[in-house]
Design an enzyme around this catalytic site. Structure first.
Site, mmCIF file in Angstrom:
data_model
loop_
_atom_site.group_PDB
_atom_site.id
_atom_site.type_symbol
_atom_site.label_atom_id
_atom_site.label_comp_id
_atom_site.label_asym_id
_atom_site.label_seq_id
_atom_site.Cartn_x
_atom_site.Cartn_y
_atom_site.Cartn_z
ATOM 1 N N CYS A 1 -29.419 -46.150 -51.255
ATOM 2 C CA CYS A 1 -29.938 -47.276 -52.049
ATOM 3 C C CYS A 1 -31.418 -47.037 -52.383
ATOM 4 O O CYS A 1 -31.727 -46.121 -53.119
ATOM 5 C CB CYS A 1 -29.722 -48.589 -51.300
ATOM 6 S SG CYS A 1 -29.943 -50.042 -52.334
ATOM 7 N N HIS B 1 -23.796 -48.427 -49.572
ATOM 8 C CA HIS B 1 -24.329 -48.407 -48.204
ATOM 9 C C HIS B 1 -23.308 -47.988 -47.149
ATOM 10 O O HIS B 1 -22.683 -48.850 -46.524
ATOM 11 C CB HIS B 1 -24.854 -49.798 -47.848
ATOM 12 C CG HIS B 1 -26.112 -50.155 -48.560
ATOM 13 N ND1 HIS B 1 -27.358 -49.949 -48.025
ATOM 14 C CD2 HIS B 1 -26.316 -50.683 -49.790
ATOM 15 C CE1 HIS B 1 -28.279 -50.350 -48.883
ATOM 16 N NE2 HIS B 1 -27.674 -50.792 -49.960
ATOM 17 N N GLU C 1 -23.911 -47.019 -44.231
ATOM 18 C CA GLU C 1 -24.349 -47.470 -42.899
ATOM 19 C C GLU C 1 -23.905 -48.901 -42.606
ATOM 20 O O GLU C 1 -23.957 -49.339 -41.468
ATOM 21 C CB GLU C 1 -25.869 -47.307 -42.755
ATOM 22 C CG GLU C 1 -26.727 -48.429 -43.310
ATOM 23 C CD GLU C 1 -26.836 -48.431 -44.840
ATOM 24 O OE1 GLU C 1 -26.035 -47.758 -45.513
ATOM 25 O OE2 GLU C 1 -27.724 -49.140 -45.361
#
Lengths: 228, 76
Positions: free
Chosen positions: A87, A196, A198
């Site tokens: 990002c 994302h 994560e």
């Protein structure tokens, strides 16, 4: 000794905690790196996480790309250090010249926040070697400036060289050229993507655990490579 | 000291969604026939020792992103 993966915090970074958690879930040791330091603390790889570094002043990622720690990241990348930008981290890597193209305002101007299907287009990078080409993963996407653009000849080269790593499937959230969600450097060591991974490492908080694959991939890459 | 203006604009081929939104908002205040492109305007107070080459370098390296933007440097 476990693999040490650095996670950078800039003023305005938001996702360093989740990135560190993902590193830990993958079985590595997360190492906190500070934007103002000139020291990578001898980590084996670096994650540049998302957020709004320096308040997105000037352009998203522009100021952060010049932070002291980023000079070390650029030097490390030149020697093959695996670097993942997520990002805002992707925006920073583009601004730093480690990845081609730029990220611009979403086509419809909206901040888009949703679970997004991605297709793994290149399973040979340092961060995707644990996937299979064509595999689809579901991870959150959340940004207002995620529309990937690049000069036509750059786009042609990226496609020809297989450097598009992730592509949006089931709807392009931001008008990105050729549905591009993530790209890699010429040597496949630096990867950037807007969605994302994560945030998709634990079913308690994410739509899948498939994001973990990026972090476990780099462990496999590092384990398979002779020490630098 | 000299005053220098750097204007940064999205390249013509780059979709300027902010400019489009401003154009649409203009119709809401009853004005039509205007198309807006939105950029950035920097005013620099520059020491006399700073040469033009340096000014163009900072414009291209930091103030603008050459992938998506064009810029002009003007001493005023």
């Amino acid at each position: 000794m476990s693999t040490r993966i650095g996670v950078i915090t800039f003023p305005g970074t938001l996702d360093d905690v989740d990135a560190s958690r993902a590193v830990r879930y993958a079985g590595a040791e997360p190492v906190a790196l500070w934007h103002g330091d000139h020291d990578l603390l001898a980590v084996d790889a670096v994650v540049v996480p998302g957020g709004f570094s320096y308040g997105d002043y000037l352009r998203a990622g522009a100021i952060a790309s010049l932070a002291p720690i980023m000079r070390e990241v650029v030097e490390g990348a030149a020697k093959g250090l695996p670097v993942l930008g997520i990002c805002n981290g992707f925006q920073i890597l583009c601004e730093a010249g480690l990845l081609p193209g730029a990220l611009t305002r979403n086509e419809k101007l909206h901040f888009v926040c949703r679970d997004q299907k991605l297709r793994v287009e290149n399973a040979e990078t340092a961060w995707t070697s644990g996937f299979t080409r064509g595999e689809e993963i579901l991870v959150p996407v959340k940004n207002a400036e995620g529309r990937f653009v690049a000069a036509p000849d750059t786009l042609t080269a990226l496609e020809a060289e297989g450097r598009v790593v992730f592509r949006y499937v089931g709807g392009n959230p931001n008008g990105s050229a050729a549905d591009i969600a993530g790209v890699t450097s010429e040597n496949g060591r630096v990867v950037g993507l807007m969605p994302h991974p994560e945030h998709a490492v634990d079913l308690l908080t994410g739509p899948s655990e498939q994001g973990l694959g990026l972090f476990s991939s780099v462990l496999g890459t590092l384990a398979g490579a002779p020490a630098a | 000291m000299a005053r220098v203006v750097v204007d940064v604009m999205p390249k013509p081929e780059i979709l300027d969604v902010q400019g489009q939104a401003v154009s649409r908002a203009l119709t809401r205040i009853g004005v039509s026939g205007i198309e807006v492109r939105q950029g950035k305007h920097f005013e620099l107070e520059v020491d006399d020792s700073v040469d033009d080459e340096t000014l163009h370098r900072i414009a291209g390296d930091l103030l603008a992103n050459p992938v998506i933007e064009d810029w002009t440097v003007t001493r005023v």
